[in-house]
Enzyme design. Structure first.
Site, short mmCIF file in Angstrom:
data_model
loop_
_atom_site.label_atom_id
_atom_site.label_comp_id
_atom_site.label_asym_id
_atom_site.label_seq_id
_atom_site.Cartn_x
_atom_site.Cartn_y
_atom_site.Cartn_z
N HIS A 17 49.02 37.98 46.98
CA HIS A 17 48.38 37.86 48.30
C HIS A 17 49.19 38.58 49.38
O HIS A 17 49.22 38.16 50.53
CB HIS A 17 48.14 36.39 48.67
CG HIS A 17 47.08 35.77 47.80
ND1 HIS A 17 45.73 35.93 48.02
CD2 HIS A 17 47.18 35.04 46.65
CE1 HIS A 17 45.05 35.30 47.08
NE2 HIS A 17 45.90 34.76 46.22
N THR A 18 49.85 39.63 48.97
CA THR A 18 50.59 40.45 49.92
C THR A 18 49.85 41.76 50.20
O THR A 18 50.08 42.38 51.23
CB THR A 18 51.98 40.80 49.36
OG1 THR A 18 51.81 41.27 48.02
CG2 THR A 18 52.89 39.58 49.35
N ALA A 133 39.64 36.39 33.76
CA ALA A 133 40.89 35.71 33.43
C ALA A 133 42.02 36.14 34.36
O ALA A 133 43.18 35.85 34.11
CB ALA A 133 41.27 35.97 31.98
N GLY A 134 41.68 36.84 35.41
CA GLY A 134 42.70 37.23 36.38
C GLY A 134 43.55 38.41 35.92
O GLY A 134 44.63 38.64 36.43
N LEU A 135 43.04 39.17 34.95
CA LEU A 135 43.78 40.34 34.48
C LEU A 135 43.14 41.62 35.01
O LEU A 135 43.37 42.70 34.50
CB LEU A 135 43.85 40.36 32.95
CG LEU A 135 44.57 39.15 32.34
CD1 LEU A 135 44.54 39.22 30.81
CD2 LEU A 135 46.01 39.08 32.83
N SER A 136 42.28 41.45 36.00
CA SER A 136 41.74 42.59 36.71
C SER A 136 40.73 43.40 35.90
O SER A 136 40.73 44.62 35.93
CB SER A 136 42.91 43.48 37.15
OG SER A 136 42.52 44.30 38.16
N SER A 137 39.86 42.68 35.22
CA SER A 137 38.80 43.39 34.49
C SER A 137 37.87 44.12 35.46
O SER A 137 37.30 45.15 35.11
CB SER A 137 38.01 42.40 33.63
OG SER A 137 37.50 41.36 34.43
N ASP A 184 44.94 45.76 42.46
CA ASP A 184 44.44 45.93 41.10
C ASP A 184 44.13 47.40 40.80
O ASP A 184 44.45 47.92 39.73
CB ASP A 184 43.17 45.09 40.90
CG ASP A 184 43.40 43.63 41.28
OD1 ASP A 184 44.56 43.21 41.32
OD2 ASP A 184 42.40 42.94 41.55
N TYR A 235 39.08 33.00 48.31
CA TYR A 235 39.95 34.18 48.47
C TYR A 235 39.68 34.83 49.84
O TYR A 235 40.61 35.13 50.59
CB TYR A 235 39.66 35.18 47.33
CG TYR A 235 40.43 36.46 47.44
CD1 TYR A 235 41.64 36.64 46.77
CD2 TYR A 235 39.96 37.52 48.23
CE1 TYR A 235 42.35 37.83 46.88
CE2 TYR A 235 40.67 38.70 48.35
CZ TYR A 235 41.85 38.85 47.66
OH TYR A 235 42.56 40.03 47.78
C1 GLA Z 1 43.15 39.64 43.52
C2 GLA Z 1 42.78 40.82 44.40
C3 GLA Z 1 44.00 41.64 44.79
C4 GLA Z 1 45.12 40.75 45.34
C5 GLA Z 1 45.34 39.53 44.45
C6 GLA Z 1 46.28 38.55 45.05
O1 GLA Z 1 43.63 40.08 42.28
O2 GLA Z 1 41.86 41.67 43.73
O3 GLA Z 1 43.64 42.63 45.73
O4 GLA Z 1 44.85 40.37 46.66
O5 GLA Z 1 44.12 38.86 44.17
O6 GLA Z 1 47.57 39.08 45.08
#
Ligand code: GLA
Length: 375
Positions: A17-18, A133-137, A184, A235
């Site tokens: 979240h930066t 799953a938070g792996l940026s699919s 991502d 978010y």
């Molecule tokens: C998600 C968003 C990113 C980032 C993260 C938190 O993955 O897609 O841009 O903000 O959350 O770090």
């Protein structure tokens, strides 16, 4: 002409979240990802897409990607389609549940808007990255689509990789409704083997930091198995809170905020801003620990990042806490949630001798997005 493009998922070692606060992060690309095979179909002015693992299909007209063209299979008409027009802000609560079609339509629309003249094409999407799953699919899908389509259009050099990251993030913002930052997309586009990327989001400078684990150490991810339905809107809410905090402090972004000024902020804005400022410092500390080969120093930083996300940024859930706990019990020297929060995966750093849970998957810093074939 037929091309194949691949874009990997990512794990963020630290710096959560930066990105949308002009801050710092330290992600790496992983080996798993999304592959798009694209075949030019000169006779057609349409893009026809097959999502192999879902057995689903979509078709759109190049001149009007937002419109539903025709249902090639019965599930298409039942699936939600995107009604937002490019340039029109979404409602903010349309979540990833609009599904993969929004990404295809959005990528086609944004490339067209950037002046790329796309040919008609048949696309096939496949991959080995778990979705949600938070792996940026999502970023992997956008980037693989964009690289394949740019190659088909013979426009590979038309958009540099930073610009492409921005274009793909517009797909998420305007077509999917998630106001995500550039973490991502930059991770998948710039990833490299045995390397983490120290990204400064204030100027998009990227410094490679070697990330090779000494013998016996491993990094694993464990899926918490849950994703809160409101994840995308929560978010967006965090993002709005940070913007509000910066505004109240009279700075352009939280990057310029000073720790001693945070007391002026009301709750929960002070806590959110505190997380962001501390997290930037943890990223710096982790990067220098990696540079000096001091891996044991990274574990406590991961733990501190997680505690801050849980207590100050409030993006954890009971399922995420349970996953962190399991990694700690397995002997992790550090464990933290990664990605946007409210579910998704947890990263653990395990020293020699620690035995990861059976359902955890090992991750390794791997090469970034690339063209696999052109024939
Ligand atoms: C998600 C968003 C990113 C980032 C993260 C938190 O993955 O897609 O841009 O903000 O959350 O770090």
């Amino acid at each position: 002409l037929e091309v194949r493009a691949f874009a990997p998922g990512r794990v963020n070692l630290i710096g959560e979240h930066t990105d949308y606060n002009d801050g710092l992060a330290l992600p790496f690309a992983i080996a798993e990802g999304v592959t798009v095979r694209a075949r030019a179909n000169a006779a057609s002015r349409r893009i026809s897409t097959h999502a192999l693992d879902l057995g689903e299909h979509d078709e759109l007209a190049l001149h009007a990607p937002a419109m539903d063209v025709r249902s090639a299979d019965p599930s298409t008409s039942a699936a939600p389609t995107v009604s937002a027009l490019p340039g029109v802000p979404p409602l903010g609560t349309i979540t990833n549940t609009v599904g993969w079609r929004a990404f295809v339509r959005g990528t086609v629309a944004e490339l067209t808007r950037a002046g790329i003249i796309l040919p008609g094409a048949d696309l096939e999407i496949s991959g080995d990255l778990p979705r949600g799953a938070g792996l940026s699919s999502s970023a992997a899908l956008e980037v693989a689509l964009a690289l394949a389509l740019l190659e088909l259009a013979d426009a590979r050099a038309a958009i540099d990789r930073r610009e492409l990251a921005r274009l793909c993030s517009r797909v998420e913002r305007e077509w999917v409704g998630a106001r995500t930052g550039l973490l991502d997309q930059l991770a998948t586009l710039f990833g490299a083997a045995d390397t983490a990327l120290l990204i400064d989001f204030s100027d998009l400078r990227i410094e490679p930091v070697p990330l090779v684990l000494p013998h016996g150490w491993q990094m694993v991810v464990l899926d918490s198995g849950s994703r809160r339905e409101l994840a995308a809107s929560l978010y967006n809410e965090r993002r709005a809170e940070c913007a509000r905090a910066a505004e109240l402090l009279g700075v352009a972004s939280l990057r310029q905020a000073r720790l001693e000024d945070l007391a002026r902020l009301p709750a929960p804005l002070a806590q959110r801003a505190r997380h962001v400022l501390d997290e930037n410092e943890r990223v710096r500390a982790a990067a220098s620990a990696l540079r000096t080969g001091d891996l044991p120093a990274v574990g406590p930083l991961l733990d501190a990042s997680h505690a801050s996300l849980r207590d100050l940024y409030e993006t954890s859930t009971p399922a995420v806490e349970a996953a962190v706990q399991r990694l700690r019990e397995a002997g992790a020297t550090g464990a933290r949630m990664i990605g946007g929060g409210f579910g998704g995966s947890v990263l653990g750093l395990l020293p020699p001798g620690a035995q990861p849970p059976a359902d955890a998957g090992q991750v390794k810093p791997s090469a970034g997005a690339r063209l696999l074939a052109r024939e």
